[in-house]
Each structure stands twice: as structure tokens, then as C-alpha cells.
Design a protein around this motif. Structure first.
Motif, PDB file in Angstrom:
ATOM      1  N   LEU A   1     -28.638 -55.766-100.283  1.00 18.83           N
ATOM      2  CA  LEU A   1     -30.087 -55.574-100.292  1.00 18.83           C
ATOM      3  C   LEU A   1     -30.624 -55.367-101.698  1.00 18.83           C
ATOM      4  N   THR A   2     -29.800 -54.866-102.599  1.00 17.49           N
ATOM      5  CA  THR A   2     -30.224 -54.769-103.997  1.00 17.49           C
ATOM      6  C   THR A   2     -30.418 -56.172-104.571  1.00 17.49           C
ATOM      7  N   VAL A   3     -29.520 -57.072-104.242  1.00 19.04           N
ATOM      8  CA  VAL A   3     -29.648 -58.467-104.681  1.00 19.04           C
ATOM      9  C   VAL A   3     -30.917 -59.077-104.094  1.00 19.04           C
ATOM     10  N   VAL A   4     -31.158 -58.851-102.815  1.00 15.96           N
ATOM     11  CA  VAL A   4     -32.364 -59.369-102.166  1.00 15.96           C
ATOM     12  C   VAL A   4     -33.609 -58.820-102.860  1.00 15.96           C
ATOM     13  N   LYS A   5     -33.621 -57.529-103.120  1.00 20.40           N
ATOM     14  CA  LYS A   5     -34.771 -56.897-103.773  1.00 20.40           C
ATOM     15  C   LYS A   5     -35.012 -57.482-105.164  1.00 20.40           C
ATOM     16  N   GLU A   6     -33.961 -57.671-105.933  1.00 22.66           N
ATOM     17  CA  GLU A   6     -34.096 -58.129-107.318  1.00 22.66           C
ATOM     18  C   GLU A   6     -34.466 -59.604-107.439  1.00 22.66           C
ATOM     19  N   LEU A   7     -34.004 -60.440-106.523  1.00 20.54           N
ATOM     20  CA  LEU A   7     -34.220 -61.881-106.660  1.00 20.54           C
ATOM     21  C   LEU A   7     -35.396 -62.423-105.854  1.00 20.54           C
ATOM     22  N   SER A   8     -35.932 -61.634-104.943  1.00 19.33           N
ATOM     23  CA  SER A   8     -37.041 -62.118-104.120  1.00 19.33           C
ATOM     24  C   SER A   8     -38.385 -61.693-104.701  1.00 19.33           C
ATOM     25  N   HIS A   9     -39.417 -62.395-104.261  1.00 21.37           N
ATOM     26  CA  HIS A   9     -40.791 -62.020-104.601  1.00 21.37           C
ATOM     27  C   HIS A   9     -41.149 -60.714-103.895  1.00 21.37           C
ATOM     28  N   ALA A  10     -40.710 -60.619-102.647  1.00 21.67           N
ATOM     29  CA  ALA A  10     -40.896 -59.408-101.837  1.00 21.67           C
ATOM     30  C   ALA A  10     -39.860 -59.449-100.726  1.00 21.67           C
ATOM     31  N   TRP A  11     -39.575 -58.299-100.160  1.00 16.60           N
ATOM     32  CA  TRP A  11     -38.650 -58.229 -99.034  1.00 16.60           C
ATOM     33  C   TRP A  11     -39.023 -57.003 -98.214  1.00 16.60           C
ATOM     34  N   GLY A  12     -38.492 -56.921 -97.019  1.00 16.97           N
ATOM     35  CA  GLY A  12     -38.741 -55.753 -96.196  1.00 16.97           C
ATOM     36  C   GLY A  12     -38.097 -55.924 -94.835  1.00 16.97           C
ATOM     37  N   TRP A  13     -38.453 -55.037 -93.954  1.00 18.54           N
ATOM     38  CA  TRP A  13     -37.945 -55.097 -92.592  1.00 18.54           C
ATOM     39  C   TRP A  13     -39.004 -54.547 -91.663  1.00 18.54           C
ATOM     40  N   LEU A  14     -38.949 -54.986 -90.419  1.00 17.65           N
ATOM     41  CA  LEU A  14     -39.891 -54.543 -89.405  1.00 17.65           C
ATOM     42  C   LEU A  14     -39.148 -54.329 -88.097  1.00 17.65           C
ATOM     43  N   PRO A  15     -39.474 -53.258 -87.391  1.00 17.13           N
ATOM     44  CA  PRO A  15     -38.897 -53.121 -86.055  1.00 17.13           C
ATOM     45  C   PRO A  15     -39.568 -54.141 -85.138  1.00 17.13           C
ATOM     46  N   ASN A  16     -38.862 -54.556 -84.109  1.00 12.10           N
ATOM     47  CA  ASN A  16     -39.461 -55.399 -83.083  1.00 12.10           C
ATOM     48  C   ASN A  16     -38.988 -54.866 -81.731  1.00 12.10           C
ATOM     49  N   PRO A  17     -39.502 -55.380 -80.640  1.00 10.19           N
ATOM     50  CA  PRO A  17     -39.131 -54.819 -79.331  1.00 10.19           C
ATOM     51  C   PRO A  17     -37.641 -54.892 -79.006  1.00 10.19           C
ATOM     52  N   TYR A  18     -36.902 -55.754 -79.700  1.00  9.35           N
ATOM     53  CA  TYR A  18     -35.486 -55.951 -79.382  1.00  9.35           C
ATOM     54  C   TYR A  18     -34.543 -55.387 -80.435  1.00  9.35           C
ATOM     55  N   GLY A  19     -35.062 -55.027 -81.590  1.00  7.77           N
ATOM     56  CA  GLY A  19     -34.235 -54.554 -82.699  1.00  7.77           C
ATOM     57  C   GLY A  19     -35.056 -54.525 -83.971  1.00  7.77           C
ATOM     58  N   LYS A  20     -34.714 -55.428 -84.904  1.00  9.88           N
ATOM     59  CA  LYS A  20     -35.462 -55.469 -86.168  1.00  9.88           C
ATOM     60  C   LYS A  20     -35.361 -56.858 -86.784  1.00  9.88           C
ATOM     61  N   SER A  21     -36.228 -57.081 -87.764  1.00  7.91           N
ATOM     62  CA  SER A  21     -36.140 -58.287 -88.580  1.00  7.91           C
ATOM     63  C   SER A  21     -36.133 -57.868 -90.039  1.00  7.91           C
ATOM     64  N   VAL A  22     -35.283 -58.512 -90.812  1.00  8.14           N
ATOM     65  CA  VAL A  22     -35.227 -58.312 -92.261  1.00  8.14           C
ATOM     66  C   VAL A  22     -35.654 -59.635 -92.872  1.00  8.14           C
ATOM     67  N   TRP A  23     -36.568 -59.580 -93.835  1.00 11.20           N
ATOM     68  CA  TRP A  23     -37.137 -60.797 -94.387  1.00 11.20           C
ATOM     69  C   TRP A  23     -37.203 -60.735 -95.909  1.00 11.20           C
ATOM     70  N   PHE A  24     -37.309 -61.903 -96.511  1.00 11.77           N
ATOM     71  CA  PHE A  24     -37.613 -61.992 -97.940  1.00 11.77           C
ATOM     72  C   PHE A  24     -38.550 -63.164 -98.169  1.00 11.77           C
ATOM     73  N   GLU A  25     -39.281 -63.079 -99.267  1.00 12.02           N
ATOM     74  CA  GLU A  25     -40.198 -64.152 -99.685  1.00 12.02           C
ATOM     75  C   GLU A  25     -39.784 -64.646-101.056  1.00 12.02           C
ATOM     76  N   LEU A  26     -39.906 -65.957-101.246  1.00 12.05           N
ATOM     77  CA  LEU A  26     -39.690 -66.576-102.546  1.00 12.05           C
ATOM     78  C   LEU A  26     -40.892 -67.446-102.874  1.00 12.05           C
ATOM     79  N   VAL A  27     -41.340 -67.411-104.123  1.00 12.66           N
ATOM     80  CA  VAL A  27     -42.399 -68.322-104.543  1.00 12.66           C
ATOM     81  C   VAL A  27     -41.740 -69.679-104.727  1.00 12.66           C
ATOM     82  N   ALA A  28     -41.956 -70.572-103.774  1.00 13.79           N
ATOM     83  CA  ALA A  28     -41.204 -71.808-103.705  1.00 13.79           C
ATOM     84  C   ALA A  28     -42.009 -73.054-104.077  1.00 13.79           C
ATOM     85  N   TRP A  29     -43.319 -72.964-103.992  1.00 12.81           N
ATOM     86  CA  TRP A  29     -44.158 -74.125-104.286  1.00 12.81           C
ATOM     87  C   TRP A  29     -45.285 -73.703-105.203  1.00 12.81           C
ATOM     88  N   PRO A  30     -45.679 -74.629-106.105  1.00 10.08           N
ATOM     89  CA  PRO A  30     -46.774 -74.296-107.049  1.00 10.08           C
ATOM     90  C   PRO A  30     -48.105 -74.081-106.346  1.00 10.08           C
TER      91      PRO A  30
END
Length: 125
Positions: A96-125
Motif C-alpha cells: 500500500l505504500t507503493v500504491v500511495k506513492e505511485l498513484s494520483h490518489a488511492w483509498g478504500w470503501l466499505p461495501n455491503p459485501y466487504g470492501k473495495s480498494v482503488w487507485f487512480e492514475l492520470v492516464a490521458w491528457p
């Protein structure tokens, strides 16, 4: 949504998730380094889902939100993801340190079944 895939709950399938996300980044003509970075970060969040969630499978989605590529791994565990301060000789605990350092943003959210972990990358101009 650009794509989604269910990944079996076994470490050997992490490579499949990496290829899936990388191929989408290439197919959608993401910026030069984005396919490799997306591949690495996907490996980290899918591996965490497999290691820390006892219930299979892992659902991986890839979305485009304007300039951003968003990759999300959903699992059936409610365990909160934690960034660790791994000691220099430890062989794990840096994902997760790698995810935090290399992504534009990252995080996690609970959902009704468990959770989701996500990251964003600036991929297009």
C-alpha cells in the motif's frame, strides 16, 4: 467502465489481473508509463485482497473518469487496509505504500459485501 473481471482466490491468478489491467491501459492508449504502473499497483491491491480476505473471489474493475484511470479490487472481507512501516529486512508489507506513492490518489470503501480498494492514475491528457 472499461472492463471487469473476477479473479480466483489464488496467488497464481494475480498475473492474470495484472495483464488484464495492463492490456486495457494499452488498448485505450494511456500515457507512456501508465500500463506498467497500473500493472504494478494492480498486483499490490489484488495480492492484498487474496492474502487478507478469506473468501474468494476478487472483482477487478477498470474505469475511465476523464483523464483518470481508476482500478478497483473488491473482496468479501471487511478488514480495513493498513499502510505498514515495514522494516528494511521484511519481505512484505510495502504494497500500500507503493500504491500511495505511485498513484494520483488511492483509498478504500466499505461495501455491503466487504470492501473495495482503488487507485487512480492520470492516464490521458
Amino acid at each position: 467502465m472499461l472492463g471487469e473481471r473476477w479473479i480466483p482466490h489464488e496467488a497464481r491468478y494475480v498475473a492474470s489481473a495484472r495483464r488484464f489491467v495492463r492490456d486495457i491501459a494499452v488498448d485505450w492508449k494511456a500515457a507512456e508509463s501508465i500500463p506498467e504502473i497500473a500493472e504494478l499497483l494492480t498486483s499490490e491491491i489484488v495480492t492484498n485482497a487474496i492474502v487478507h480476505a478469506a473468501v474468494p473471489p476478487v472483482h477487478v474493475t477498470v474505469m475511465r473518469e476523464g483523464r483518470l484511470m481508476v482500478v478497483e479490487a473488491c473482496d468479501f472481507s471487511s478488514t480495513t487496509p493498513q499502510i505498514r512501516n515495514a522494516a528494511s529486512m521484511e519481505t512484505s508489507g510495502r504494497g500500500l505504500t507503493v500504491v500511495k506513492e505511485l498513484s494520483h490518489a488511492w483509498g478504500w470503501l466499505p461495501n455491503p459485501y466487504g470492501k473495495s480498494v482503488w487507485f487512480e492514475l492520470v492516464a490521458w491528457p
